[in-house]
Scaffold this active site. Structure first.
Site, PDB file in Angstrom:
ATOM      1  N   TYR A 106     -41.822  51.304  26.218  1.00  0.00           N
ATOM      2  CA  TYR A 106     -42.108  52.734  26.237  1.00  0.00           C
ATOM      3  C   TYR A 106     -43.577  52.886  25.863  1.00  0.00           C
ATOM      4  O   TYR A 106     -43.938  53.010  24.707  1.00  0.00           O
ATOM      5  CB  TYR A 106     -41.195  53.486  25.268  1.00  0.00           C
ATOM      6  CG  TYR A 106     -41.477  54.963  25.154  1.00  0.00           C
ATOM      7  CD1 TYR A 106     -41.754  55.727  26.279  1.00  0.00           C
ATOM      8  CD2 TYR A 106     -41.455  55.602  23.921  1.00  0.00           C
ATOM      9  CE1 TYR A 106     -42.007  57.085  26.173  1.00  0.00           C
ATOM     10  CE2 TYR A 106     -41.700  56.964  23.810  1.00  0.00           C
ATOM     11  CZ  TYR A 106     -41.982  57.694  24.936  1.00  0.00           C
ATOM     12  OH  TYR A 106     -42.246  59.043  24.832  1.00  0.00           O
ATOM     13  N   ASP A 147     -40.651  53.070  30.811  1.00  0.00           N
ATOM     14  CA  ASP A 147     -41.511  54.239  30.974  1.00  0.00           C
ATOM     15  C   ASP A 147     -42.927  53.815  30.614  1.00  0.00           C
ATOM     16  O   ASP A 147     -43.266  53.677  29.443  1.00  0.00           O
ATOM     17  CB  ASP A 147     -41.025  55.370  30.058  1.00  0.00           C
ATOM     18  CG  ASP A 147     -41.894  56.614  30.153  1.00  0.00           C
ATOM     19  OD1 ASP A 147     -42.900  56.598  30.885  1.00  0.00           O
ATOM     20  OD2 ASP A 147     -41.581  57.604  29.463  1.00  0.00           O
ATOM     21  N   HIS A 248     -36.458  62.666  32.710  1.00  0.00           N
ATOM     22  CA  HIS A 248     -36.622  61.488  33.574  1.00  0.00           C
ATOM     23  C   HIS A 248     -35.333  61.241  34.352  1.00  0.00           C
ATOM     24  O   HIS A 248     -34.254  61.674  33.936  1.00  0.00           O
ATOM     25  CB  HIS A 248     -36.920  60.237  32.750  1.00  0.00           C
ATOM     26  CG  HIS A 248     -38.241  60.225  32.073  1.00  0.00           C
ATOM     27  ND1 HIS A 248     -39.294  59.428  32.488  1.00  0.00           N
ATOM     28  CD2 HIS A 248     -38.692  60.908  30.989  1.00  0.00           C
ATOM     29  CE1 HIS A 248     -40.319  59.609  31.682  1.00  0.00           C
ATOM     30  NE2 HIS A 248     -39.986  60.508  30.767  1.00  0.00           N
TER      31      HIS A 248
END
Length: 257
Positions: A106, A147, A248
């Site tokens: 992330y 991500d 998302h």
């Protein structure tokens, strides 16, 4: 083997959405980001009941990453990105599953630009590139997935002219993504959809999802070792339209045996 990434944007608050998607999509391996839960609050009982084992590193209120596996044992390698022992943010976890190295990340957002947050993002990327290069040199089946908070190209964003000085689209981070590809990492979603505008994130505001005004932030990078194993991929964009869902959508690839 089906491998997915999903920024859940709060695993406990959106657990019904996650469990519904897991039941419908049935990925073998899932990398989750933005758990927004401390270590002891991860819903492991519900995840186990859904047929998955898991490793995770939580953090109170924000961040947090996890790897779920259905049918394969998980061997944790490390739960932080090497290179900065002072970095306490939960943004990286690495494991070996079915002889494949899975690096779930992330990456920092970095906004606003310029700021200390943006400098932290660049420092984090520098460490990621070092780890990525090590894996390439090892010639292993490896995947960097999650991500990235990076919009690689103009095709990956609605109205790119509005994003010039956003930390997600700054030239420094786009170059870093390109540098990973130059190491040999394969942007699988773009490889299989070379000319298609694909988004994985839609803001909650301005009816962005309804207008398909999105960006592509969630990526799956494969090491050259896996290049011949690539089968197909997908974005489960309909999940973004579910009630009380993340901003998302899940992204996945399927690898040949």
């Amino acid at each position: 083997m089906k491998i997915a990434t999903y920024n859940v944007n709060g695993i406990n608050g959106r657990l019904p959405v996650l469990l519904k998607w897991l039941d419908q999509s049935k990925p073998d391996i899932v990398c989750l980001q933005e758990l927004k839960a401390p270590q002891e609050k991860f819903p492991i009982e519900e995840i186990n009941a859904a047929g998955y084992q898991a490793i995770w590193k939580g953090q109170k209120s924000w961040n947090g990453v996890a790897i779920l596996s259905r049918g394969y044992e998980i061997t944790e390698v490390q739960n932080s990105l090497p290179g900065n022992p002072d970095d306490v943010q939960s943004r990286y976890i690495e494991a070996i599953i079915n002889k494949v190295v899975i690096c779930c990340l992330y990456l920092p957002n970095g906004n606003p630009y310029p700021s200390e947050k943006f400098e932290y993002k660049l420092e984090w990327i520098k460490r990621l590139k070092k780890r990525a290069k090590q894996l390439i040199k090892m010639d292993l089946p490896a995947i960097i997935i999650g991500d990235f908070n990076i919009i690689p190209k103009e095709i990956d964003v609605y109205k790119p002219e509005k994003w010039t000085n956003d930390a997600l689209f700054r030239k420094e981070v786009r170059k870093a993504f390109s540098d990973l590809q130059k190491q040999g990492w394969i942007d699988t979603i773009r490889l299989l959809n070379p000319d298609k505008q694909i988004f994985t994130f839609w803001d909650y505001m301005y009816k962005s999802y309804d207008r398909n005004a999105g960006i592509r932030l969630d990526h799956i990078l494969l090491s050259p070792y896996l290049s011949s194993s690539i089968d197909h991929c997908g974005i489960d964009s309909e999940v973004r339209g579910w009630e009380k869902t993340s901003d998302h959508a899940p992204v996945w690839i399927s690898l040949k045996k």
